[in-house]
Design a protein around this motif. Structure first.
Motif, PDB file in Angstrom:
ATOM      1  N   GLU A  98       0.820  -1.202   0.000  1.00 39.44           N
ATOM      2  CA  GLU A  98       0.000   0.000   0.000  1.00 39.44           C
ATOM      3  C   GLU A  98       0.858   1.258   0.000  1.00 39.44           C
ATOM      4  O   GLU A  98       1.965   1.278   0.542  1.00 39.44           O
ATOM      5  CB  GLU A  98      -0.932   0.009   1.215  1.00 39.44           C
ATOM      6  CG  GLU A  98      -1.898  -1.162   1.249  1.00 39.44           C
ATOM      7  CD  GLU A  98      -2.674  -1.315  -0.052  1.00 39.44           C
ATOM      8  OE1 GLU A  98      -3.241  -0.309  -0.523  1.00 39.44           O
ATOM      9  OE2 GLU A  98      -2.694  -2.428  -0.606  1.00 39.44           O
ATOM     10  N   THR A  99       0.325   2.310  -0.613  1.00 41.68           N
ATOM     11  CA  THR A  99       1.026   3.585  -0.702  1.00 41.68           C
ATOM     12  C   THR A  99       0.340   4.607   0.195  1.00 41.68           C
ATOM     13  O   THR A  99      -0.809   4.978  -0.064  1.00 41.68           O
ATOM     14  CB  THR A  99       1.025   4.114  -2.149  1.00 41.68           C
ATOM     15  OG1 THR A  99       1.615   3.141  -3.003  1.00 41.68           O
ATOM     16  CG2 THR A  99       1.780   5.426  -2.247  1.00 41.68           C
ATOM     17  N   PRO A 100       1.000   5.067   1.259  1.00 46.85           N
ATOM     18  CA  PRO A 100       0.396   6.099   2.116  1.00 46.85           C
ATOM     19  C   PRO A 100       0.228   7.413   1.349  1.00 46.85           C
ATOM     20  O   PRO A 100       0.969   7.699   0.403  1.00 46.85           O
ATOM     21  CB  PRO A 100       1.398   6.248   3.264  1.00 46.85           C
ATOM     22  CG  PRO A 100       2.232   5.007   3.224  1.00 46.85           C
ATOM     23  CD  PRO A 100       2.288   4.602   1.783  1.00 46.85           C
ATOM     24  N   VAL A 101      -0.742   8.204   1.762  1.00 43.22           N
ATOM     25  CA  VAL A 101      -1.032   9.483   1.109  1.00 43.22           C
ATOM     26  C   VAL A 101      -1.032  10.584   2.168  1.00 43.22           C
ATOM     27  O   VAL A 101      -1.711  10.458   3.188  1.00 43.22           O
ATOM     28  CB  VAL A 101      -2.404   9.464   0.408  1.00 43.22           C
ATOM     29  CG1 VAL A 101      -2.649  10.785  -0.317  1.00 43.22           C
ATOM     30  CG2 VAL A 101      -2.499   8.298  -0.555  1.00 43.22           C
ATOM     31  N   ARG A 102      -0.271  11.651   1.916  1.00 41.22           N
ATOM     32  CA  ARG A 102      -0.254  12.797   2.817  1.00 41.22           C
ATOM     33  C   ARG A 102      -1.265  13.832   2.330  1.00 41.22           C
ATOM     34  O   ARG A 102      -1.291  14.174   1.140  1.00 41.22           O
ATOM     35  CB  ARG A 102       1.150  13.421   2.882  1.00 41.22           C
ATOM     36  CG  ARG A 102       2.149  12.550   3.635  1.00 41.22           C
ATOM     37  CD  ARG A 102       3.509  13.207   3.750  1.00 41.22           C
ATOM     38  NE  ARG A 102       4.358  12.418   4.630  1.00 41.22           N
ATOM     39  CZ  ARG A 102       4.436  12.582   5.946  1.00 41.22           C
ATOM     40  NH1 ARG A 102       3.714  13.544   6.531  1.00 41.22           N
ATOM     41  NH2 ARG A 102       5.213  11.826   6.685  1.00 41.22           N
ATOM     42  N   LEU A 103      -2.076  14.317   3.259  1.00 42.92           N
ATOM     43  CA  LEU A 103      -3.138  15.253   2.919  1.00 42.92           C
ATOM     44  C   LEU A 103      -3.151  16.413   3.910  1.00 42.92           C
ATOM     45  O   LEU A 103      -2.853  16.229   5.091  1.00 42.92           O
ATOM     46  CB  LEU A 103      -4.512  14.566   2.981  1.00 42.92           C
ATOM     47  CG  LEU A 103      -4.743  13.328   2.134  1.00 42.92           C
ATOM     48  CD1 LEU A 103      -5.933  12.550   2.669  1.00 42.92           C
ATOM     49  CD2 LEU A 103      -4.984  13.731   0.690  1.00 42.92           C
ATOM     50  N   THR A 104      -3.523  17.588   3.433  1.00 45.48           N
ATOM     51  CA  THR A 104      -3.844  18.672   4.341  1.00 45.48           C
ATOM     52  C   THR A 104      -5.304  18.482   4.766  1.00 45.48           C
ATOM     53  O   THR A 104      -6.073  17.778   4.089  1.00 45.48           O
ATOM     54  CB  THR A 104      -3.699  20.041   3.661  1.00 45.48           C
ATOM     55  OG1 THR A 104      -4.647  20.119   2.585  1.00 45.48           O
ATOM     56  CG2 THR A 104      -2.287  20.228   3.117  1.00 45.48           C
ATOM     57  N   LEU A 118      -8.437  16.739   2.602  1.00 44.97           N
ATOM     58  CA  LEU A 118      -9.334  15.711   3.121  1.00 44.97           C
ATOM     59  C   LEU A 118     -10.783  16.147   2.965  1.00 44.97           C
ATOM     60  O   LEU A 118     -11.653  15.346   2.602  1.00 44.97           O
ATOM     61  CB  LEU A 118      -9.021  15.431   4.590  1.00 44.97           C
ATOM     62  CG  LEU A 118      -9.773  14.254   5.218  1.00 44.97           C
ATOM     63  CD1 LEU A 118      -9.341  12.933   4.587  1.00 44.97           C
ATOM     64  CD2 LEU A 118      -9.562  14.216   6.726  1.00 44.97           C
ATOM     65  N   ALA A 119     -11.048  17.433   3.218  1.00 43.34           N
ATOM     66  CA  ALA A 119     -12.399  17.968   3.039  1.00 43.34           C
ATOM     67  C   ALA A 119     -12.824  17.895   1.574  1.00 43.34           C
ATOM     68  O   ALA A 119     -14.005  17.673   1.272  1.00 43.34           O
ATOM     69  CB  ALA A 119     -12.465  19.404   3.545  1.00 43.34           C
ATOM     70  N   ASP A 120     -11.875  18.061   0.660  1.00 38.73           N
ATOM     71  CA  ASP A 120     -12.203  17.942  -0.764  1.00 38.73           C
ATOM     72  C   ASP A 120     -12.619  16.517  -1.123  1.00 38.73           C
ATOM     73  O   ASP A 120     -13.452  16.298  -2.001  1.00 38.73           O
ATOM     74  CB  ASP A 120     -11.002  18.349  -1.622  1.00 38.73           C
ATOM     75  CG  ASP A 120     -10.775  19.860  -1.626  1.00 38.73           C
ATOM     76  OD1 ASP A 120     -11.726  20.596  -1.318  1.00 38.73           O
ATOM     77  OD2 ASP A 120      -9.645  20.286  -1.924  1.00 38.73           O
ATOM     78  N   TYR A 121     -12.032  15.535  -0.457  1.00 39.61           N
ATOM     79  CA  TYR A 121     -12.381  14.136  -0.711  1.00 39.61           C
ATOM     80  C   TYR A 121     -13.768  13.795  -0.165  1.00 39.61           C
ATOM     81  O   TYR A 121     -14.539  13.075  -0.802  1.00 39.61           O
ATOM     82  CB  TYR A 121     -11.356  13.204  -0.065  1.00 39.61           C
ATOM     83  CG  TYR A 121     -10.173  12.856  -0.935  1.00 39.61           C
ATOM     84  CD1 TYR A 121     -10.253  11.847  -1.889  1.00 39.61           C
ATOM     85  CD2 TYR A 121      -8.969  13.541  -0.803  1.00 39.61           C
ATOM     86  CE1 TYR A 121      -9.170  11.528  -2.689  1.00 39.61           C
ATOM     87  CE2 TYR A 121      -7.870  13.225  -1.596  1.00 39.61           C
ATOM     88  CZ  TYR A 121      -7.980  12.215  -2.540  1.00 39.61           C
ATOM     89  OH  TYR A 121      -6.902  11.898  -3.340  1.00 39.61           O
ATOM     90  N   PHE A 122     -14.081  14.297   1.033  1.00 39.45           N
ATOM     91  CA  PHE A 122     -15.283  13.811   1.727  1.00 39.45           C
ATOM     92  C   PHE A 122     -16.277  14.897   2.135  1.00 39.45           C
ATOM     93  O   PHE A 122     -17.294  14.585   2.747  1.00 39.45           O
ATOM     94  CB  PHE A 122     -14.861  13.014   2.968  1.00 39.45           C
ATOM     95  CG  PHE A 122     -14.040  11.803   2.651  1.00 39.45           C
ATOM     96  CD1 PHE A 122     -14.620  10.698   2.036  1.00 39.45           C
ATOM     97  CD2 PHE A 122     -12.693  11.755   2.939  1.00 39.45           C
ATOM     98  CE1 PHE A 122     -13.867   9.575   1.728  1.00 39.45           C
ATOM     99  CE2 PHE A 122     -11.927  10.635   2.645  1.00 39.45           C
ATOM    100  CZ  PHE A 122     -12.523   9.541   2.036  1.00 39.45           C
ATOM    101  N   ALA A 123     -15.974  16.148   1.825  1.00 38.42           N
ATOM    102  CA  ALA A 123     -16.899  17.270   2.058  1.00 38.42           C
ATOM    103  C   ALA A 123     -17.444  17.272   3.483  1.00 38.42           C
ATOM    104  O   ALA A 123     -16.695  17.210   4.436  1.00 38.42           O
ATOM    105  CB  ALA A 123     -18.018  17.219   1.018  1.00 38.42           C
ATOM    106  N   ASP A 124     -18.779  17.309   3.614  1.00 40.41           N
ATOM    107  CA  ASP A 124     -19.402  17.434   4.937  1.00 40.41           C
ATOM    108  C   ASP A 124     -19.252  16.183   5.789  1.00 40.41           C
ATOM    109  O   ASP A 124     -19.568  16.205   6.982  1.00 40.41           O
ATOM    110  CB  ASP A 124     -20.893  17.757   4.787  1.00 40.41           C
ATOM    111  CG  ASP A 124     -21.117  19.147   4.191  1.00 40.41           C
ATOM    112  OD1 ASP A 124     -20.182  19.966   4.278  1.00 40.41           O
ATOM    113  OD2 ASP A 124     -22.196  19.397   3.644  1.00 40.41           O
ATOM    114  N   ASP A 125     -18.790  15.087   5.203  1.00 41.45           N
ATOM    115  CA  ASP A 125     -18.604  13.861   5.976  1.00 41.45           C
ATOM    116  C   ASP A 125     -17.328  13.891   6.814  1.00 41.45           C
ATOM    117  O   ASP A 125     -17.056  12.950   7.565  1.00 41.45           O
ATOM    118  CB  ASP A 125     -18.580  12.635   5.050  1.00 41.45           C
ATOM    119  CG  ASP A 125     -19.986  12.105   4.787  1.00 41.45           C
ATOM    120  OD1 ASP A 125     -20.927  12.606   5.415  1.00 41.45           O
ATOM    121  OD2 ASP A 125     -20.130  11.199   3.956  1.00 41.45           O
ATOM    122  N   VAL A 126     -16.514  14.955   6.661  1.00 41.69           N
ATOM    123  CA  VAL A 126     -15.335  15.099   7.514  1.00 41.69           C
ATOM    124  C   VAL A 126     -15.801  15.665   8.855  1.00 41.69           C
ATOM    125  O   VAL A 126     -15.898  16.878   9.054  1.00 41.69           O
ATOM    126  CB  VAL A 126     -14.277  16.025   6.879  1.00 41.69           C
ATOM    127  CG1 VAL A 126     -13.076  16.174   7.810  1.00 41.69           C
ATOM    128  CG2 VAL A 126     -13.829  15.466   5.544  1.00 41.69           C
TER     129      VAL A 126
END
Length: 221
Positions: free
Chosen positions: A100-106, A110-118
């Motif tokens: 697996e490849t880890p992913v670094r996010l701000t 993360l909010a762009d990936y999951f919007a209000d579900d964050v």
């Protein structure tokens, strides 16, 4: 006029006025964020408060999340979750090889990936599962594939909380399957063969899952 930053080694430090200027906010707003505990306390040297790049990154994150429609109350809860989250060293401190490849996010990404579900609840659930870890102002996801699949399911209308619950159930079954294959290989081959043969185990699981989905869909048609 803003005072000059005082360097300490490789870390830059700022007085309150300069930090506010760099973050594009007023000193009054900075004080408000500090009172709401949206940013950690500064380092104090006598009566002087020194802020650093960690504070600047947090302020930029707050601004970005506000622009995405998050409330200050929600951001405060997320900030608390970040500050008390699983450390990335714990998340990635594995001696065994991984595919697996880890992913670094701000936090904004993360909010762009999951919007209000964050939400703090979903963040805590993902950390408990070992999907997420915290490294300063960055979030580290343990697997690019899991991140992409999770966000795709959320875009299809499935709540992230449900995706995480399903992930927990899948974890139970995959742990059992991993144990089965490891025991099978170790019964007939040396221990070092486990890592070499793991792609074969994954292929079997993938094929069986595909066949199981076929059977399930045929029953519903």
């Amino acid at each position: 006029m803003a005072e000059e930053a005082e360097p300490q080694g490789e870390r830059r430090e700022y007085r309150r006025e300069e930090l506010a200027r760099l973050a594009g906010i007023t000193v009054r707003t900075l004080r408000f964020y500090r009172e709401r505990k949206l940013i950690p306390p500064p380092r104090r040297e006598g009566r002087i408060a020194w802020y650093d790049d960690h504070h600047l990154a947090r302020l930029n994150t707050i601004t970005a999340l506000l622009e995405r429609g998050h409330t200050l109350n929600g951001i405060a809860e997320l900030a608390e979750a970040f500050d008390h989250g699983r450390d990335v060293g714990e998340l990635l401190g594995m001696d065994t090889p991984t595919e697996e490849t880890p992913v670094r996010l701000t936090p904004e990404e993360l909010a762009d990936y999951f919007a209000d579900d964050v939400t703090p609840e979903n963040l805590a659930a993902a950390m408990d599962l070992g999907y997420l870890g915290i490294d300063g102002e960055e979030i580290v996801h343990i697997s690019r594939r899991l991140l992409d699949v999770s966000s795709a399911l959320v875009r299809e209308g499935i709540p992230l909380a449900e995706v995480l619950r399903a992930g927990r159930e899948v974890r139970t079954h995959t742990e059992a399957m991993a144990g089965l294959f490891a025991e099978l290989i170790l019964r007939h081959a040396p221990e070092e063969a486990v890592h070499r043969l793991r792609p074969l185990a994954r292929s079997v699981v993938d094929a069986e899952l595909s066949l199981s989905m076929d059977r399930r869909l045929n029953k519903q048609s």
